[in-house]
Design a protein around this motif. Structure first.
Motif, PDB file in Angstrom:
ATOM      1  N   ASP A 116       0.835  -1.192   0.000  1.00 26.22           N
ATOM      2  CA  ASP A 116       0.000   0.000   0.000  1.00 26.22           C
ATOM      3  C   ASP A 116       0.872   1.245   0.000  1.00 26.22           C
ATOM      4  O   ASP A 116       1.267   1.727   1.050  1.00 26.22           O
ATOM      5  CB  ASP A 116      -0.886  -0.013   1.259  1.00 26.22           C
ATOM      6  CG  ASP A 116      -2.013   0.990   1.132  1.00 26.22           C
ATOM      7  OD1 ASP A 116      -3.068   0.763   1.734  1.00 26.22           O
ATOM      8  OD2 ASP A 116      -1.830   2.009   0.434  1.00 26.22           O
ATOM      9  N   GLY A 128     -14.083 -10.335   1.006  1.00 23.61           N
ATOM     10  CA  GLY A 128     -13.268  -9.445   0.187  1.00 23.61           C
ATOM     11  C   GLY A 128     -14.162  -8.790  -0.840  1.00 23.61           C
ATOM     12  O   GLY A 128     -15.335  -8.584  -0.582  1.00 23.61           O
ATOM     13  N   GLU A 129     -13.615  -8.485  -1.967  1.00 22.31           N
ATOM     14  CA  GLU A 129     -14.404  -7.844  -3.000  1.00 22.31           C
ATOM     15  C   GLU A 129     -15.453  -8.822  -3.502  1.00 22.31           C
ATOM     16  O   GLU A 129     -15.126  -9.951  -3.842  1.00 22.31           O
ATOM     17  CB  GLU A 129     -13.515  -7.418  -4.182  1.00 22.31           C
ATOM     18  CG  GLU A 129     -12.579  -6.277  -3.853  1.00 22.31           C
ATOM     19  CD  GLU A 129     -13.324  -4.947  -3.771  1.00 22.31           C
ATOM     20  OE1 GLU A 129     -12.856  -4.083  -3.034  1.00 22.31           O
ATOM     21  OE2 GLU A 129     -14.357  -4.783  -4.435  1.00 22.31           O
ATOM     22  N   TYR A 188     -13.325  -8.035   6.289  1.00 21.39           N
ATOM     23  CA  TYR A 188     -11.865  -7.902   6.270  1.00 21.39           C
ATOM     24  C   TYR A 188     -11.407  -7.089   5.078  1.00 21.39           C
ATOM     25  O   TYR A 188     -11.988  -7.164   4.002  1.00 21.39           O
ATOM     26  CB  TYR A 188     -11.212  -9.284   6.130  1.00 21.39           C
ATOM     27  CG  TYR A 188     -11.451 -10.227   7.272  1.00 21.39           C
ATOM     28  CD1 TYR A 188     -12.613 -10.980   7.327  1.00 21.39           C
ATOM     29  CD2 TYR A 188     -10.508 -10.386   8.271  1.00 21.39           C
ATOM     30  CE1 TYR A 188     -12.840 -11.864   8.368  1.00 21.39           C
ATOM     31  CE2 TYR A 188     -10.722 -11.269   9.308  1.00 21.39           C
ATOM     32  CZ  TYR A 188     -11.881 -12.006   9.354  1.00 21.39           C
ATOM     33  OH  TYR A 188     -12.101 -12.888  10.372  1.00 21.39           O
ATOM     34  N   TYR A 189     -10.338  -6.328   5.272  1.00 24.31           N
ATOM     35  CA  TYR A 189      -9.597  -5.773   4.145  1.00 24.31           C
ATOM     36  C   TYR A 189      -8.282  -6.535   4.143  1.00 24.31           C
ATOM     37  O   TYR A 189      -7.400  -6.267   4.932  1.00 24.31           O
ATOM     38  CB  TYR A 189      -9.318  -4.280   4.333  1.00 24.31           C
ATOM     39  CG  TYR A 189     -10.413  -3.394   3.815  1.00 24.31           C
ATOM     40  CD1 TYR A 189     -11.316  -2.802   4.676  1.00 24.31           C
ATOM     41  CD2 TYR A 189     -10.549  -3.176   2.447  1.00 24.31           C
ATOM     42  CE1 TYR A 189     -12.326  -1.999   4.188  1.00 24.31           C
ATOM     43  CE2 TYR A 189     -11.561  -2.376   1.957  1.00 24.31           C
ATOM     44  CZ  TYR A 189     -12.452  -1.782   2.833  1.00 24.31           C
ATOM     45  OH  TYR A 189     -13.458  -1.003   2.363  1.00 24.31           O
ATOM     46  N   GLY A 190      -8.177  -7.522   3.262  1.00 23.08           N
ATOM     47  CA  GLY A 190      -6.981  -8.361   3.292  1.00 23.08           C
ATOM     48  C   GLY A 190      -6.964  -9.128   4.603  1.00 23.08           C
ATOM     49  O   GLY A 190      -7.898  -9.864   4.917  1.00 23.08           O
ATOM     50  N   VAL A 247     -12.008  -5.366   9.868  1.00 23.28           N
ATOM     51  CA  VAL A 247     -12.481  -4.000   9.961  1.00 23.28           C
ATOM     52  C   VAL A 247     -13.833  -3.899  10.657  1.00 23.28           C
ATOM     53  O   VAL A 247     -14.133  -2.927  11.323  1.00 23.28           O
ATOM     54  CB  VAL A 247     -12.528  -3.420   8.525  1.00 23.28           C
ATOM     55  CG1 VAL A 247     -13.362  -2.189   8.470  1.00 23.28           C
ATOM     56  CG2 VAL A 247     -11.133  -3.145   8.045  1.00 23.28           C
ATOM     57  N   THR A 286     -17.465   1.034   5.404  1.00 22.98           N
ATOM     58  CA  THR A 286     -17.351  -0.398   5.105  1.00 22.98           C
ATOM     59  C   THR A 286     -18.680  -1.095   5.330  1.00 22.98           C
ATOM     60  O   THR A 286     -19.080  -1.979   4.569  1.00 22.98           O
ATOM     61  CB  THR A 286     -16.277  -1.034   5.994  1.00 22.98           C
ATOM     62  OG1 THR A 286     -15.093  -0.254   5.924  1.00 22.98           O
ATOM     63  CG2 THR A 286     -15.976  -2.448   5.546  1.00 22.98           C
ATOM     64  N   THR A 321     -20.698  -3.074   2.473  1.00 23.25           N
ATOM     65  CA  THR A 321     -20.964  -4.511   2.592  1.00 23.25           C
ATOM     66  C   THR A 321     -22.442  -4.796   2.375  1.00 23.25           C
ATOM     67  O   THR A 321     -22.809  -5.790   1.750  1.00 23.25           O
ATOM     68  CB  THR A 321     -20.521  -5.016   3.981  1.00 23.25           C
ATOM     69  OG1 THR A 321     -19.212  -4.547   4.238  1.00 23.25           O
ATOM     70  CG2 THR A 321     -20.535  -6.532   4.021  1.00 23.25           C
ATOM     71  N   ARG A 350     -18.642  -5.096  -1.017  1.00 27.26           N
ATOM     72  CA  ARG A 350     -17.739  -5.978  -0.286  1.00 27.26           C
ATOM     73  C   ARG A 350     -18.542  -7.167   0.229  1.00 27.26           C
ATOM     74  O   ARG A 350     -19.762  -7.104   0.374  1.00 27.26           O
ATOM     75  CB  ARG A 350     -17.116  -5.241   0.890  1.00 27.26           C
ATOM     76  CG  ARG A 350     -16.217  -4.111   0.475  1.00 27.26           C
ATOM     77  CD  ARG A 350     -15.161  -3.855   1.512  1.00 27.26           C
ATOM     78  NE  ARG A 350     -14.144  -4.914   1.511  1.00 27.26           N
ATOM     79  CZ  ARG A 350     -13.084  -4.923   0.720  1.00 27.26           C
ATOM     80  NH1 ARG A 350     -12.884  -3.962  -0.131  1.00 27.26           N
ATOM     81  NH2 ARG A 350     -12.213  -5.890   0.783  1.00 27.26           N
TER      82      ARG A 350
END
Lengths: 344, 229, 283
Positions: free
Chosen positions: A212, A341-342, B10-12, B16, B42, B46, B51
């Motif tokens: 990042d 995730g995405e 989660y972010y990675g 969160v 977030t 979601t 997400r």
């Protein structure tokens, strides 16, 4: 949101590099270097001195590439530009200045470094796709220079031999075994250097930039400088590899800068596992073995390469070393994957 | 009609949202308040499908929508207005509305009329490129765009952020007009708006819902709410 | 002088056809698509094969080849590119390069490595002052302008076009309206591929048709996209024409340097152009 990435507190200037010295520690490096020496010594009688040296030089090349791609996450399609620059400037020096190979080597490496410093200023401003392609473009310019622009000196397509070189002290590069030991020496040195570098705060910083970049910038670091510096180091090492290969063959031609060779490096890096030094070595050796011996059995070499690449990208991202590490870690590796995730 | 149950996001590798649960009844206008970084954006992302949660469920109108991609969620009647006030800059204002109408299978003229009735001044701006709009005009366009196709649930992220007082009053009025027609989850820092409009307030802190306030009296007490920011 | 100008515009036109697809794919999917060269090359070879089957009618063979390439493009998009969506750009670069390798090998197998000559379908010439201009080249230039206007209309008037333009501005926003952007990107991808094939077939009489021809044109295409701006359709057109002229003018004085000059221009542009619009670092 509360996310923590461990980045060293920003000191003044760029003393993250100073951390390199501080990170001298007790680890298995000596053992690893011994193993590598043993491996290459073992290969020598099997495939011949010439080829083994090739393998070692290629490993140096992949190591240099991995610093840029595996650790910093920037894919260059023009890495062999520096490989060729090192080789050519060495040869040109030998032929037109003094036939002292050690001086020639310095010239070759410095030339690669200077070019990297200049080009680095341009490409470090880009990321992702433009980065890859701009490097490719510069690679093409390099090929053009060797082929046409300076053909008077480089002898264009015919290539430039460097058989004129004279022995220096005990080093007579026209004697084949000398090349083996010389290249091995440099391989071990580069390996050691990169190991220190990547374990140091600098290495951590570089990996953080890959994760990042904007966060690293918010911490006050001049990421441009670090991107540029990594580029220069990586490409200078590629220049070193170029000189070594030219010593081995006593010959250099525009083919050394063939952009398709970049793919060899990328493939080796992926195959072995990008982002770790062992992967670079393993991948380098494996790839060279495949490349030298498989075409004897498989005639559609390119299609084969393409298919394997696809498989690597889709299924074996982490390469051989990643696969082995996951296996050794057992099922734990899989269960540690964060879910979600995405949403696609 | 919206039921979020114990979701983790989660972010990675970074978690969160922790075990977040909330529910919105039909016609309710709810607000989410909390410090920056609490995870409010977030949460909205979601719910709308951009997400996917790592665990937990999100039910909307009786159907599970956790992990369902944004375009499918949108077609079920959930619309989101993001924090960055990004519009389709290369298109005209009318073009922006046109796309929403096309997506929602509503006639363009009907959609345009609806948006203009929300904010009559928009009529003069229809032919302008959306990139030339001011922040407040963009927010209004985005809210209008979100209302095309009669959505049932609106998610809005910081509608009044960075806007001038005059425009904030406009948005307050628009939100007030929407209040009974559409359910909503709105992230807001402007407590005056929250206290005047909210049916329920969720207070978020560090990725968790710290408290839910449903009492009218408590909500109207802005000083109290301030404590949670 | 006029000869050079026409040459420049012709090359520019070809570059435009090839680059449109690249620019759109860059802009919409944020990826580098090396397989574009595979599509380009394959389309030309298909054209060569089809020609005798339609009695040598150039336009008909052209259209059939363009149509035939679409399924191939679809497969590449659906099964290679789309599977790598949202992941690191690097993987798509490598994967699409792999497709190019495979396709080049297949072409070598099926058609052989010898260059295949393609004739100028019009074969007429105009006299302009002291220069003889090929009518064929003029028609390429005219076609490029037509396509440019057509695409501009498409992207500003049609709903599909507007969706793509909107997605270039705000991908997530389009999804949140309920539209499946992937499907539209797919359409755009196929359109771009067909145009690239058009460019290749038009270029064929002026160059050597061999299995590696996609590679160079691809690099030039990337240069056009970087100079013109990713996803910027107008920019792509003007950059293509501009770089085509650069090539023609350079070619007149130092023929081997023509391509290199394009890359030098690209390097200069990169020094000055604001780079915030570039790059996909982890976003």
């Amino acid at each position: 949101m509360s996310v923590s990435i461990e980045i060293p507190d920003k000191p003044g200037g760029a003393p993250a590099l100073g951390g390199v010295i501080q990170s001298m520690g007790r680890d298995r490096t000596l053992l690893e270097m011994a193993i590598m020496t043993a491996v290459f010594l073992a290969l020598w009688p099997v495939i011949g001195q010439h080829r083994v040296t090739d393998f070692m030089v290629f490993c140096i090349l992949v190591l240099s590439f991995d610093l840029l791609y595996g650790y910093m996450g920037r894919l260059s399609f023009g890495h062999v530009l520096y490989y060729g620059t090192g080789g050519y400037m060495f040869s040109v020096f030998i032929n037109y200045a003094t036939p002292n190979p050690l001086l020639g080597m310095v010239v070759g490496i410095v030339a690669a470094m200077v070019v990297a410093m200049a080009v680095g200023l341009i490409v470090s401003r880009a990321d992702g796709a433009p980065f890859s392609l701009t490097n490719l473009a510069f690679n093409q310019i390099g090929v053009f220079c060797a082929l046409s622009a300076f053909a008077e000196w480089t002898k264009g397509d015919n290539g430039l031999p460097s058989t004129k070189m004279q022995p220096v002290w005990f080093l007579d590069f026209l004697q084949k075994p000398v090349n083996f030991w010389f290249s091995l020496f440099w391989l071990l040195l580069v390996f050691y250097f990169l190991k220190r570098l990547t374990r140091s705060p600098y290495g951590l910083l570089v990996r953080s930039i890959k994760e990042d970049e904007s966060r690293v910038r918010f911490l006050g670091y001049n990421t441009f400088f670090y991107k540029w510096l990594t580029y220069v180091i990586s490409c200078t090492l590629a220049g070193l590899a170029g000189v070594l290969i030219t010593l081995n063959y006593t010959f250099v031609s525009p083919h050394a800068m063939d952009p398709n060779s970049n793919l060899d490096i990328i493939f080796a890096s992926l195959l072995g596992g990008a982002g770790n030094l062992y992967g670079a070595i393993v991948g380098g050796i494996l790839y060279q073995l495949i490349k030298n011996f498989l075409p004897m059995w498989v005639s559609d070499w390119e299609a084969f390469l393409g298919i394997v690449l696809l498989i690597l990208v889709f299924n074996f991202r982490k390469g051989v070393t990643g696969f082995v590490v996951d296996r050794l870690a057992g099922r734990n590796a899989a269960s540690m994957q964060p879910r979600g995730g995405e949403a696609r | 009609m919206l039921d979020v149950k114990e979701i983790d996001v989660y972010y990675g590798h970074a978690k969160v949202l922790h075990d977040v649960s909330l529910s919105v009844n039909q016609g309710e206008m709810t607000f989410v308040i909390g410090r920056n970084g609490a995870g409010k954006t977030t949460l909205l992302k979601t719910i709308c499908g951009v997400r996917a949660p790592g665990k937990g469920s999100i039910t909307y109108d009786g159907q599970e929508i956790a992990g369902v991609p944004a375009e499918k969620v949108a077609r079920r009647g959930i619309r989101m207005v993001a924090q960055d006030k990004r519009v389709f800059g290369s298109l005209t204002v009318r073009g922006n509305i046109e796309l929403a109408a096309y997506a929602a299978n509503e006639s363009v003229s009907k959609s345009v009329d609806k948006v203009v009735s929300l904010y009559p001044k928009l009529k003069d701006l229809l032919h302008l490129k959306a990139s030339s709009l001011s922040g407040g005009q963009r927010e209004i366009l985005l809210i209008g765009r979100a209302l095309v196709g009669e959505p049932k649930l609106l998610l809005i992220d910081e509608p009044t952020e960075g806007l001038a007082v005059v425009v904030i009053e406009d948005i307050f009025r628009i939100l007030g007009e929407m209040k009974s027609r559409v359910s909503a989850v709105i992230v807001e820092q402007n407590l005056s708006i929250v206290s005047r409009l909210a049916d329920r307030v969720f207070i978020m802190k560090e990725g968790k819902i710290e408290k839910t306030i449903s009492e009218k009296a408590e909500i109207a007490n802005t000083r109290e709410l301030e404590r949670y920011l | 002088m006029i000869q050079t100008l026409v040459q420049g515009l012709t090359i520019g036109g070809i570059l435009y056809f090839v680059s449109v697809g690249l620019s759109l794919t860059f802009g919409t999917m944020k990826i580098v698509n090396f397989a574009h060269a595979a599509v380009y090359c394959l389309g030309i070879y298909l054209f060569i094969t089809i020609m005798p089957l339609v009695g040598g009618m150039h336009p008909l063979a052209l259209v059939i080849a363009m149509a035939a390439i679409v399924p191939f493009a679809y497969v590449v998009e659906r099964y290679v590119i789309r599977r790598l969506y949202g992941e690191s750009v690097d993987y798509t670069i490598i994967a699409t390069y792999a497709v190019l390798l495979i396709s080049t090998n297949v072409i070598k197998r099926v058609w052989g490595v010898q260059p295949q000559p393609v004739a100028d379908p019009i074969g007429k010439f105009l006299d302009m002052g002291d220069a003889t201009i090929s009518v064929y080249r003029l028609s390429i230039v005219a076609l490029a302008f037509l396509v440019f206007i057509g695409l501009s209309l498409f992207f500003s008037r049609s709903v599909v076009g507007k969706i793509v333009v909107a997605a270039l501005d705000d991908n997530e926003g389009v999804r949140r309206l309920g539209l499946d952007v992937n499907r539209y990107f797919s359409i755009v991808f196929m359109l771009g591929s067909a145009l690239a094939v058009l460019g290749g077939i038009l270029y064929a009489p002026m160059t050597a048709v061999q299995p590696y021809m996609g590679f160079t044109i691809l690099l030039l295409g990337f240069a056009v996209v970087i100079v013109g701006g990713m996803g910027n359709l107008n920019g792509t057109f003007f950059a293509a024409i501009g770089l085509g002229l650069v090539m023609a003018i350079t070619g007149r004085f130092w023929s081997q340097a023509a391509e290199t000059m394009v890359f030098i221009v690209m390097g200069i542009v990169l020094i000055f152009k604001p780079l915030e619009t570039y790059g996909t670092s982890g976003k």
